[in-house]
Design a protein around this motif. Sequence first.
Motif, PDB file in Angstrom:
ATOM      1  N   GLY A 151       8.213  11.230  12.762  1.00  0.00           N
ATOM      2  CA  GLY A 151       7.696  12.952  12.622  1.00  0.00           C
ATOM      3  C   GLY A 151       6.918  13.185  11.579  1.00  0.00           C
ATOM      4  N   THR A 152       6.549  14.371  11.790  1.00  0.00           N
ATOM      5  CA  THR A 152       5.718  14.848  10.374  1.00  0.00           C
ATOM      6  C   THR A 152       6.924  14.951   9.202  1.00  0.00           C
ATOM      7  N   HIS A 153       6.440  14.612   7.963  1.00  0.00           N
ATOM      8  CA  HIS A 153       7.397  14.374   6.787  1.00  0.00           C
ATOM      9  C   HIS A 153       6.849  14.601   5.680  1.00  0.00           C
ATOM     10  N   ILE A 154       7.451  14.840   4.465  1.00  0.00           N
ATOM     11  CA  ILE A 154       7.114  14.746   2.938  1.00  0.00           C
ATOM     12  C   ILE A 154       6.959  13.248   2.471  1.00  0.00           C
ATOM     13  N   VAL A 155       5.712  13.010   1.984  1.00  0.00           N
ATOM     14  CA  VAL A 155       5.731  11.503   1.385  1.00  0.00           C
ATOM     15  C   VAL A 155       5.320  11.678  -0.039  1.00  0.00           C
ATOM     16  N   GLU A 156       5.832  10.781  -0.966  1.00  0.00           N
ATOM     17  CA  GLU A 156       5.424  10.628  -2.347  1.00  0.00           C
ATOM     18  C   GLU A 156       4.190   9.576  -2.014  1.00  0.00           C
ATOM     19  N   LEU A 157       3.028  10.161  -2.812  1.00  0.00           N
ATOM     20  CA  LEU A 157       1.693   9.263  -2.414  1.00  0.00           C
ATOM     21  C   LEU A 157       1.847   8.053  -3.408  1.00  0.00           C
ATOM     22  N   ALA A 158       1.304   7.049  -2.866  1.00  0.00           N
ATOM     23  CA  ALA A 158       1.145   5.615  -3.596  1.00  0.00           C
ATOM     24  C   ALA A 158       0.365   5.787  -4.575  1.00  0.00           C
ATOM     25  N   GLU A 159       0.596   4.952  -5.776  1.00  0.00           N
ATOM     26  CA  GLU A 159      -0.566   4.997  -6.875  1.00  0.00           C
ATOM     27  C   GLU A 159      -1.837   4.941  -6.469  1.00  0.00           C
ATOM     28  N   ALA A 160      -2.208   3.936  -5.590  1.00  0.00           N
ATOM     29  CA  ALA A 160      -3.360   3.525  -4.908  1.00  0.00           C
ATOM     30  C   ALA A 160      -4.300   4.576  -4.164  1.00  0.00           C
ATOM     31  N   THR A 161      -3.279   5.408  -3.699  1.00  0.00           N
ATOM     32  CA  THR A 161      -3.732   6.545  -2.858  1.00  0.00           C
ATOM     33  C   THR A 161      -4.072   7.727  -3.597  1.00  0.00           C
ATOM     34  N   LYS A 162      -3.369   7.915  -4.987  1.00  0.00           N
ATOM     35  CA  LYS A 162      -3.618   9.013  -6.004  1.00  0.00           C
ATOM     36  C   LYS A 162      -5.133   8.444  -6.851  1.00  0.00           C
ATOM     37  N   THR A 163      -4.985   7.316  -7.012  1.00  0.00           N
ATOM     38  CA  THR A 163      -6.329   6.802  -7.642  1.00  0.00           C
ATOM     39  C   THR A 163      -7.576   7.047  -6.852  1.00  0.00           C
TER      40      THR A 163
END
Length: 241
Positions: A151-163
Amino acid sequence: MNILTFDTEEQLNEAGAGVLSGMVQMNPSAILGLATGGTPIGIYEQLVQTYKRGLVSFNKVTTFNLDEYVGITPEHHQSYSYYMRQHLFNQVDINIEQAYVPCGTATDLEEECVRYDRLIENTGQIDIQLLGLGHNGHIGFNEPSHALLSGTHIVELAEATKTANARYFSAEEEVPQKAITMGVGMILKAKNILLVVKGEDKAEIVKRALTGPISTNCPASLLQTHPHLTVLLDRAAGSLL
């Protein structure tokens, strides 16, 4: 799985817009799952042109966006709410009351996730879900992991994604650390899925996602299990297939 490869980005964008507008022409009350980022912009531009030519109307359509950054207001120029208004909603006749994006500034983010899933389920099955593909195989913001949430949830963004996202922000410290995202389970419930990928830098992950083993370490590989998956690639993105 139906994979189509195009020689030019314009051809790819026209094809993507054609799939979405065709869905709305067949069912004026269609429920569309929408994505953001660089990949869909040309598709949205083509949809706007199709609307301006009088070939499609969005006034009965309902839309659900995949995700939104946590801590960014809908008015922020890098929010996905702002993105959708800029690239599509403000240029067509959609009823903005039926264009839904998760709220990244909700007081209770967990409750917002529950609310968003309930809203989708009460509205009906998504007719077609538009997706891009992250360099690490993420879809929405479902990052590679030993397990994925449905389901819909909160996620900590991966370093690659933040970059990858940093180019949209004026300073590195402004890049959001978290997001709300529709879960893979909800994505896979869509009647149809349209995956669009552009660029040579995505060729390796395209091959892995579409032909490699199905694994939560590459969330997009789970799309192989969907009975109605259409993939639109430019020549560069599809070069390793």
